[in-house]
Design a protein around this motif. Sequence first.
Motif, short mmCIF file in Angstrom:
data_model
loop_
_atom_site.label_atom_id
_atom_site.label_comp_id
_atom_site.label_asym_id
_atom_site.label_seq_id
_atom_site.Cartn_x
_atom_site.Cartn_y
_atom_site.Cartn_z
N ILE A 75 10.68 12.78 -4.80
CA ILE A 75 10.20 12.12 -3.58
C ILE A 75 11.28 12.21 -2.51
O ILE A 75 12.46 12.00 -2.78
N PRO B 68 5.11 10.74 8.12
CA PRO B 68 5.73 9.49 7.68
C PRO B 68 5.21 9.14 6.30
O PRO B 68 4.30 9.80 5.79
N ASP B 69 5.77 8.12 5.69
CA ASP B 69 5.23 7.65 4.42
C ASP B 69 3.79 7.22 4.63
O ASP B 69 3.37 6.93 5.74
N TRP B 70 3.04 7.11 3.55
CA TRP B 70 1.58 7.02 3.68
C TRP B 70 1.13 5.84 4.54
O TRP B 70 0.13 5.93 5.26
N HIS C 244 12.23 4.37 -3.42
CA HIS C 244 11.20 4.96 -2.55
C HIS C 244 9.81 4.85 -3.18
O HIS C 244 8.85 4.47 -2.53
N TRP C 245 9.70 5.17 -4.46
CA TRP C 245 8.39 5.07 -5.11
C TRP C 245 7.92 3.62 -5.13
O TRP C 245 6.74 3.33 -4.92
N VAL D 218 -2.25 -3.45 0.07
CA VAL D 218 -3.56 -3.08 0.62
C VAL D 218 -4.66 -3.41 -0.38
O VAL D 218 -5.68 -4.02 -0.03
N LEU E 201 6.35 2.76 -1.86
CA LEU E 201 4.98 3.28 -1.71
C LEU E 201 4.00 2.42 -2.51
O LEU E 201 2.92 2.07 -2.04
N ILE E 202 4.39 2.07 -3.74
CA ILE E 202 3.51 1.26 -4.59
C ILE E 202 3.37 -0.14 -4.00
O ILE E 202 2.29 -0.74 -4.04
N GLN F 194 15.21 7.24 -5.86
CA GLN F 194 13.79 7.60 -6.04
C GLN F 194 12.97 6.39 -6.45
O GLN F 194 11.83 6.21 -6.00
N ALA G 94 0.96 -0.04 -1.15
CA ALA G 94 -0.37 0.30 -1.68
C ALA G 94 -0.98 -0.92 -2.37
O ALA G 94 -2.17 -1.23 -2.19
N SER G 95 -0.16 -1.65 -3.15
CA SER G 95 -0.72 -2.81 -3.86
C SER G 95 -1.04 -3.93 -2.87
O SER G 95 -2.00 -4.68 -3.09
N ILE H 208 6.69 2.99 -12.16
CA ILE H 208 7.51 3.39 -11.01
C ILE H 208 8.70 4.23 -11.46
O ILE H 208 9.00 5.27 -10.87
N LEU I 87 7.47 7.70 -12.47
CA LEU I 87 7.26 8.55 -11.30
C LEU I 87 8.60 9.04 -10.76
O LEU I 87 8.77 10.21 -10.43
N TYR J 49 12.94 4.29 5.79
CA TYR J 49 12.72 5.74 5.84
C TYR J 49 13.67 6.40 6.84
O TYR J 49 14.06 7.54 6.71
#
Lengths: 310, 556
Positions: free
Chosen positions: B282, B302-304, B112-113, B123, B116-117, B109, B120-121, B273, B276, B161
């Motif tokens: 997740i 799919p993942d975000w 995976h988290w 971006v 995602l982070i 987990q 996101a970071s 992280i 979460l 994934y």
Amino acid sequence: MKWITARRRHPLAGYVVVLLALAVFGVGYAMVAPSADRAEAQVMAAAQTGAEPADGENAVDISQGRDIWERSCASCHGLNGGGSDNAPDITGAGGAAVDFQVSTGRMPSSNPDAQMPRKEPAWNREEIDNLIAFYEEEIGQGAGPAVPEEPPGDEPVRADYEDEDAYKEAKAEYDKAYDAYIDGASDTEAGMQLYLANCAHCHSWSGAGGGLTGGHWAPEIGDATPRQLYEAMLTGPGQMPVFTEGTITPEDKQELISYVKTLQAEPNAGGIFDLNRVGQVAEGFIAWTVGLTLIIACAIWITAKQRAHD
Amino acid sequence: MSTTTQAPKALRGVGNWIDDRFHLAKTGEKNLRKVFPNHWSFMLGEIALYSFIILLVTGVFLTLWFNPSMAHTTYEGSYQRLNGVQMSEAYESTLRIDFDVRGGFLVRQIHHWAALIFVASLVAHMLRVFFTGAFRKPREINWLIGVGIFTLAMLEGLFGYSLPDDLPSGMGVRILQGVMLSLPVVGTYVSMFLFGGEFPGEDIIPRLYMLHILLIPGILLALIAAHFMILWHQKHTQYPGTGRSEKKVVGTPMFPGFAVKAGGFFFFVFAVIVGLSAFVQINPIHLFGPFTPTAITSGLQPDWYMGFMEGSLRIFPNWLDFQVFGYAVPIGVLVPGLVIPGIIFGGLAAWPFLEQWITGDKRVHNVADRPRNAPVRTAVGVAGVVFYGILWLAGANDILSHTFSISLYWTTYFFRVTAIVGPIIGFIVAKRICLGLQRRDLETLEHGYESGTIQQLPSGEFIEVHKESSQDTVHVLESKTAVDRIDDEAIASVEESESDGVEAPAARGLKGRLRAKLAHWYTKDNVSFEGVEAHTGHHLHHGAGHEEHEEMAGSH
């Protein structure tokens, strides 16, 4: 008032006011707006005045069934079940369809033009049984699938029993039948393959449901009893296709239902927040709104203070 | 650090021993004193670095047990529900990590988290760099490296994934294959090459595994190292302010201040992280079940970070598909699956060079732009964000439709329209806001800020007293340089006079005229700060005439 006066020029005051106003309007609308449940309550109230529970456990009271039919069904489906502009001909639907629609609360419908969500049924078990008996006797006359007896139906409700002991006894009996039916299926793989190949593309892998074309949706199936799942397969309500006993045998249906119910009963091994098993959309949302937001808040915090000698 | 206290003798001995051999003291001191500007938005890239480190560590842990094999096996482990079910060894070993390896579930987990982070970071970091113009000369190469890291990170995530071979994995790979197949002429060959035959075959998981744990992380590491070395060499950009200039950075030195902050920040990122991962489920692969080619489900995405591609595939119409000599050219997959991501990433990579070409600004920039001072760039960025965001939402249209009881088709129509109209509106609104802020800046610079104090003049009228802004504010406001407004007519006239009335060569020809037009469009609306001096406006002087106050009243 002093408290407000001191803060009304705060930079965030405007946002707070907007949020409060939105909350007031949102909650207010939700309270005032007519909902399916409210409309249903009126139908129920009208129906209940005439429907007194019959005596005796197994006595089927066809006259009570007719009473319910005439009050709550005939206005749309017609006195003989032949249908009208508002509702389909249900003479060939079968007792299974009647049981499914009524016991899931979808019928009587408050809006014939819209797909009905699942809700509390308008009548208790006994009254529904009477309605089905009336339907099979005078409307369906043996056409269509009958109510499947093997898969367990509704759980006993306390209100239907006079004392606690009788209820507990009925509940224990029900639980035993339920476990026997679910455990009677042993081939997880068969159930899983059947579910994922035939059901998941609308109801989703978790049974949470999903959107369909043309404004319809596939409902969440978590609350459905094994019997309702079975009936849904037999009768294909709404957009759902029919899975006859030939397409999916009763044994396979049992495997499938067992798969759904076992999956549903699974605890969430990955944490107390299961995100409702919605999946990656919810995960991405949390990653941004909780994860990254917290981290950035920390970045703001540790860079905000700078000492002169740093 | 105080210079008067001496280090303990033992430490000094070791230090001298090392320094006599490697001469580290000088370089060490220089680098330890390196200055980092203090602003939260400069920490966004660090979030990415830290989550990448977490990904590496947890990834190594997972490889100890994961078995990247598509060989069939029957599950007989401690997860009762799936006992006796046929599955691949990849899925079986993932279940083993979840239920039989101590801490395995948590680590998976976390992995995976953190992924995602991480994206996101990335971006968030790229948005900061874009909107502050930190990609300008001399940092174009680092921007390109950043775009490369972002693209590879997405692929890395997609492949990761796909590894557990559970239900959503297989569906993701299936979509990947569909996009590959849409390539004209070579599509089937590419697909056969990647899968080693028909979908799904037996080869795909081991191949994705190699890509996921070796090739892409290797390239990512190299790119991240290069990114940091270039950053170290070029130093951070910084926001305008007192004492800051193109030549002088103001901030916290690396040691001890920044190192402590950054170290603490790492632990905070790690804590969020892990928090979460410990509390929020997740990708519960044990609930999904193994992938079989017949299985398909709604409600899985799919993942975000792949959501925008999913969305572009979902909303792109199929009216444009056609056939050539009996071979289908599926425009409805080719364009949304490859062309649109190509435009987004290609546009990101090309922007610094495009902007440089348009504005003709080839100077070195170490002070970041305030987004409002480059309104067209900011507006283009906002248009891009809106476009990306609409596609991203469209990728979740079934969830939106079901959650908010909206007809599914309406979401598709809505997103089709907004994908085109949204960016245009975003562009206009963002640009207008920027220009409005510029005007307010001009006003503040000239007249000071509104103090909120109302005074009554002897004549009886009321005025609001404006006060002088702080020195720092003045510096920030004055950072808006004349170059933000390139007067192309002036450039043209200068060039004309230099070449005796002959049209400047740069402005000749189709390209030159296009450039001049774009330069005009890029800068025409900018509010000019030229010749404006701080606090020279009339509102500070109370003896001012009547009509001026009326004007002020009118402007508020």
